[in-house]
Design a protein around this motif. Structure first.
Motif, PDB file in Angstrom:
ATOM      1  N   GLY A  67       0.826  -1.204   0.000  1.00 32.63           N
ATOM      2  CA  GLY A  67       0.000   0.000   0.000  1.00 32.63           C
ATOM      3  C   GLY A  67       0.864   1.260   0.000  1.00 32.63           C
ATOM      4  N   THR A  68       1.953   1.231   0.772  1.00 28.04           N
ATOM      5  CA  THR A  68       2.883   2.365   0.801  1.00 28.04           C
ATOM      6  C   THR A  68       3.572   2.526  -0.547  1.00 28.04           C
ATOM      7  N   VAL A  69       3.887   1.404  -1.181  1.00 30.74           N
ATOM      8  CA  VAL A  69       4.544   1.448  -2.487  1.00 30.74           C
ATOM      9  C   VAL A  69       3.631   2.131  -3.508  1.00 30.74           C
ATOM     10  N   ARG A  70       2.353   1.782  -3.488  1.00 25.12           N
ATOM     11  CA  ARG A  70       1.415   2.418  -4.425  1.00 25.12           C
ATOM     12  C   ARG A  70       1.237   3.899  -4.093  1.00 25.12           C
ATOM     13  N   ALA A  71       1.128   4.195  -2.798  1.00 23.28           N
ATOM     14  CA  ALA A  71       1.007   5.608  -2.400  1.00 23.28           C
ATOM     15  C   ALA A  71       2.252   6.389  -2.828  1.00 23.28           C
ATOM     16  N   GLY A  72       3.384   5.692  -2.955  1.00 25.45           N
ATOM     17  CA  GLY A  72       4.626   6.324  -3.410  1.00 25.45           C
ATOM     18  C   GLY A  72       4.748   6.377  -4.919  1.00 25.45           C
ATOM     19  N   GLY A  73       3.674   6.066  -5.642  1.00 30.99           N
ATOM     20  CA  GLY A  73       3.641   6.324  -7.077  1.00 30.99           C
ATOM     21  C   GLY A  73       3.822   5.117  -7.989  1.00 30.99           C
ATOM     22  N   ILE A  74       3.939   3.916  -7.422  1.00 28.04           N
ATOM     23  CA  ILE A  74       4.132   2.719  -8.254  1.00 28.04           C
ATOM     24  C   ILE A  74       2.778   2.029  -8.479  1.00 28.04           C
ATOM     25  N   ALA A  75       2.397   1.903  -9.760  1.00 31.09           N
ATOM     26  CA  ALA A  75       1.078   1.362 -10.107  1.00 31.09           C
ATOM     27  C   ALA A  75       1.067  -0.153 -10.209  1.00 31.09           C
ATOM     28  N   GLU A  76       2.233  -0.724 -10.565  1.00 23.82           N
ATOM     29  CA  GLU A  76       2.292  -2.167 -10.780  1.00 23.82           C
ATOM     30  C   GLU A  76       3.651  -2.676 -10.328  1.00 23.82           C
ATOM     31  N   VAL A  77       3.671  -3.880  -9.792  1.00 23.44           N
ATOM     32  CA  VAL A  77       4.950  -4.488  -9.412  1.00 23.44           C
ATOM     33  C   VAL A  77       5.046  -5.895  -9.993  1.00 23.44           C
ATOM     34  N   TRP A  78       6.280  -6.320 -10.215  1.00 22.26           N
ATOM     35  CA  TRP A  78       6.573  -7.720 -10.479  1.00 22.26           C
ATOM     36  C   TRP A  78       7.181  -8.268  -9.199  1.00 22.26           C
ATOM     37  N   ASP A  79       6.534  -9.275  -8.612  1.00 19.42           N
ATOM     38  CA  ASP A  79       7.120  -9.938  -7.449  1.00 19.42           C
ATOM     39  C   ASP A  79       8.035 -11.048  -7.953  1.00 19.42           C
ATOM     40  N   LEU A  80       9.318 -10.906  -7.650  1.00 22.38           N
ATOM     41  CA  LEU A  80      10.301 -11.869  -8.169  1.00 22.38           C
ATOM     42  C   LEU A  80      10.846 -12.773  -7.077  1.00 22.38           C
ATOM     43  N   GLN A  93      -6.276  -9.459  -4.161  1.00 20.15           N
ATOM     44  CA  GLN A  93      -6.760  -8.226  -3.499  1.00 20.15           C
ATOM     45  C   GLN A  93      -6.538  -6.999  -4.372  1.00 20.15           C
ATOM     46  N   ALA A  94      -5.390  -6.982  -5.058  1.00 23.61           N
ATOM     47  CA  ALA A  94      -5.049  -5.811  -5.867  1.00 23.61           C
ATOM     48  C   ALA A  94      -5.998  -5.644  -7.041  1.00 23.61           C
ATOM     49  N   ARG A  95      -6.629  -6.738  -7.471  1.00 24.98           N
ATOM     50  CA  ARG A  95      -7.553  -6.664  -8.606  1.00 24.98           C
ATOM     51  C   ARG A  95      -8.931  -6.153  -8.214  1.00 24.98           C
ATOM     52  N   GLU A  96      -9.224  -6.126  -6.897  1.00 24.69           N
ATOM     53  CA  GLU A  96     -10.553  -5.673  -6.474  1.00 24.69           C
ATOM     54  C   GLU A  96     -10.721  -4.185  -6.745  1.00 24.69           C
ATOM     55  N   ALA A  97     -11.936  -3.780  -7.093  1.00 27.17           N
ATOM     56  CA  ALA A  97     -12.192  -2.366  -7.383  1.00 27.17           C
ATOM     57  C   ALA A  97     -11.867  -1.530  -6.149  1.00 27.17           C
ATOM     58  N   GLY A  98     -11.199  -0.416  -6.343  1.00 26.99           N
ATOM     59  CA  GLY A  98     -10.881   0.479  -5.240  1.00 26.99           C
ATOM     60  C   GLY A  98      -9.736   0.004  -4.367  1.00 26.99           C
ATOM     61  N   SER A  99      -9.022  -1.043  -4.773  1.00 25.64           N
ATOM     62  CA  SER A  99      -7.908  -1.541  -3.961  1.00 25.64           C
ATOM     63  C   SER A  99      -6.818  -0.489  -3.838  1.00 25.64           C
ATOM     64  N   ALA A 100      -6.182  -0.434  -2.670  1.00 27.40           N
ATOM     65  CA  ALA A 100      -5.069   0.490  -2.445  1.00 27.40           C
ATOM     66  C   ALA A 100      -3.730  -0.162  -2.748  1.00 27.40           C
ATOM     67  N   LEU A 101      -3.775  -1.351  -3.342  1.00 21.83           N
ATOM     68  CA  LEU A 101      -2.526  -2.053  -3.668  1.00 21.83           C
ATOM     69  C   LEU A 101      -2.185  -1.858  -5.137  1.00 21.83           C
ATOM     70  N   PRO A 102      -0.887  -1.901  -5.462  1.00 22.68           N
ATOM     71  CA  PRO A 102      -0.518  -1.907  -6.877  1.00 22.68           C
ATOM     72  C   PRO A 102      -0.887  -3.253  -7.503  1.00 22.68           C
ATOM     73  N   ARG A 103      -1.080  -3.266  -8.825  1.00 22.11           N
ATOM     74  CA  ARG A 103      -1.261  -4.544  -9.512  1.00 22.11           C
ATOM     75  C   ARG A 103      -0.009  -5.393  -9.305  1.00 22.11           C
ATOM     76  N   VAL A 104      -0.214  -6.690  -9.156  1.00 20.88           N
ATOM     77  CA  VAL A 104       0.912  -7.580  -8.873  1.00 20.88           C
ATOM     78  C   VAL A 104       0.993  -8.667  -9.937  1.00 20.88           C
ATOM     79  N   ASP A 331      -6.605   6.682  -9.407  1.00 24.78           N
ATOM     80  CA  ASP A 331      -7.627   5.729  -8.961  1.00 24.78           C
ATOM     81  C   ASP A 331      -8.701   5.606 -10.023  1.00 24.78           C
ATOM     82  N   ALA A 332      -9.204   4.389 -10.198  1.00 31.11           N
ATOM     83  CA  ALA A 332     -10.340   4.212 -11.092  1.00 31.11           C
ATOM     84  C   ALA A 332     -11.515   5.007 -10.524  1.00 31.11           C
ATOM     85  N   ASP A 333     -12.349   5.504 -11.410  1.00 31.73           N
ATOM     86  CA  ASP A 333     -13.496   6.318 -10.971  1.00 31.73           C
ATOM     87  C   ASP A 333     -14.639   5.386 -10.564  1.00 31.73           C
ATOM     88  N   SER A 334     -14.906   5.337  -9.258  1.00 34.30           N
ATOM     89  CA  SER A 334     -15.905   4.376  -8.768  1.00 34.30           C
ATOM     90  C   SER A 334     -17.308   4.723  -9.283  1.00 34.30           C
TER      91      SER A 334
END
Ligand SMILES: [Zn+2]
Length: 339
Positions: A67-80, A93-104, A331-334
């Motif tokens: 959540g902090t990573v997304r708030a810091g401007g990163i929209a998507e991450v690759w978990d390696l 969780q990141a795929r749910e509408a309104g999620s505060a997580l970056p896409r993973v 953020d997507a427009d709810s």
């Protein structure tokens, strides 16, 4: 259909004006002439610059707060490198509408020789790596990772411990490619970059830093591989870090040979900023990337996320990194999703 209009749009490798972004119901974003935006409540207007969602292509989500990573401007991450079932939950969780997580997007377990790196490291829990010995093991491991939702296959080639035989490494690549999955190699130490390259791997998880890569191997790498940068893990901004100097030199020559770079920070490994890393961007520039080149390394074509620079993109090479660090994930427009 939703429309995004801003003062400028960076898309497809350059900064443009007179362009709007059209967001399809499936989330895919495309630039179109601004006059096509209909106005009215389906059109959202922004100051500054819109650009494809910024991607950090090397993250360990178990070791950071996403959540902090997304708030810091990163929209998507690759978990390696994590326990794939755990990472899959975060990705869900990141795929749910309104999620505060970056896409993973995530890799399967590290595929390793018995006793190989990173099974000997405290940060690598059981389940984050899988030992393979034979060509048949390689096929089975790739099939398992794919069935578990991984869209990347991670392999290790670490000269400091047991390593996969080249035929087994090549079998991993063949099986992954048969499933259209790219192979990411953690290559560390003498001979490992050559092994990854001759096995046909697609991506190095780190710019090589343990030795200078000679020009002929570098040319071969540039033709078939992408390198994830991770330059700032060497010294975290300390001046004159010798490993960082080797890595920057290798990356500069890789770029000069036409190689493709992805921005990645190895977030979770050491004291790195949780979000856009200005030092990593400056190091990419010192390795020869222009601001457009940095943005290309940080974004993907066919993006379904959008980042926003309220103050606008600053193409001046001196100011570019600091300005980019103010990016936010749009953020997507709810309202549009609920109707
Ligand atoms: Zn890593």
């Amino acid at each position: 259909m939703q429309w995004l209009v801003a003062e400028s749009v960076w898309w497809g490798g350059r900064l443009r004006t007179g362009v709007a972004l059209r967001v399809a119901p499936n989330g895919l974003v495309k630039p179109v002439p601004a006059e096509l935006a209909p106005g009215g409540e389906d059109t959202r207007r922004f100051a500054g610059t819109l650009l494809p969602g910024l991607v950090d292509a090397h993250v360990h989500s178990a070791l950071v707060d996403l959540g902090t990573v997304r708030a810091g401007g990163i929209a998507e991450v690759w978990d390696l490198g994590g326990v794939p079932a755990r990472v899959a939950e975060l990705a869900e969780q990141a795929r749910e509408a309104g999620s505060a997580l970056p896409r993973v997007r995530y890799a399967g377990p590290f595929l390793i020789a018995p006793g190989g790196y990173p099974s000997d490291r405290a940060w690598a829990p059981a389940g984050s790596w899988r030992e393979i010995v034979t060509v048949a093991d390689a096929g089975a491991a790739v099939a398992e990772a794919s069935a578990a939702g991984a869209t990347l296959i991670k392999v290790t080639a670490h000269a400091g411990g047991p390593q996969l035989e080249l035929p087994v490494l090549s079998a991993v690549v063949a099986a992954a490619h048969a499933s259209e999955l790219p192979v990411v190699v953690h290559a560390e130490g003498p001979g490992t970059v050559a092994a990854a390259c001759s096995a046909g791997a697609d991506v190095l998880a780190h710019t090589p830093w343990t030795e200078r890569i000679d020009d002929s191997l570098l040319q071969a790498c540039a033709q078939r591989m992408r390198w994830i940068s991770t330059l700032d893990i060497h010294g975290w901004g300390r001046p004159d870090d010798p490993d960082r100097e080797v890595a920057v030199d290798n990356l500069r020559r890789f770029i000069g040979a036409g190689g493709t770079v992805r921005y990645g920070t190895d977030l979770g490994n050491g004291p790195l900023p949780a979000g856009i890393n200005v030092r990593e961007i400056r190091l990419l520039q010192s390795a020869g990337l222009t601001p457009d080149g940095v943005l290309t390394a940080m974004t993907e074509s066919g993006s379904s996320t959008v980042s926003w620079l309220p103050g606008g993109l600053d193409p001046d090479p001196e100011r570019f990194a600091d300005a980019l660090a103010t990016a936010r994930v749009l953020d997507a427009d709810s309202r549009l999703h609920s109707s």
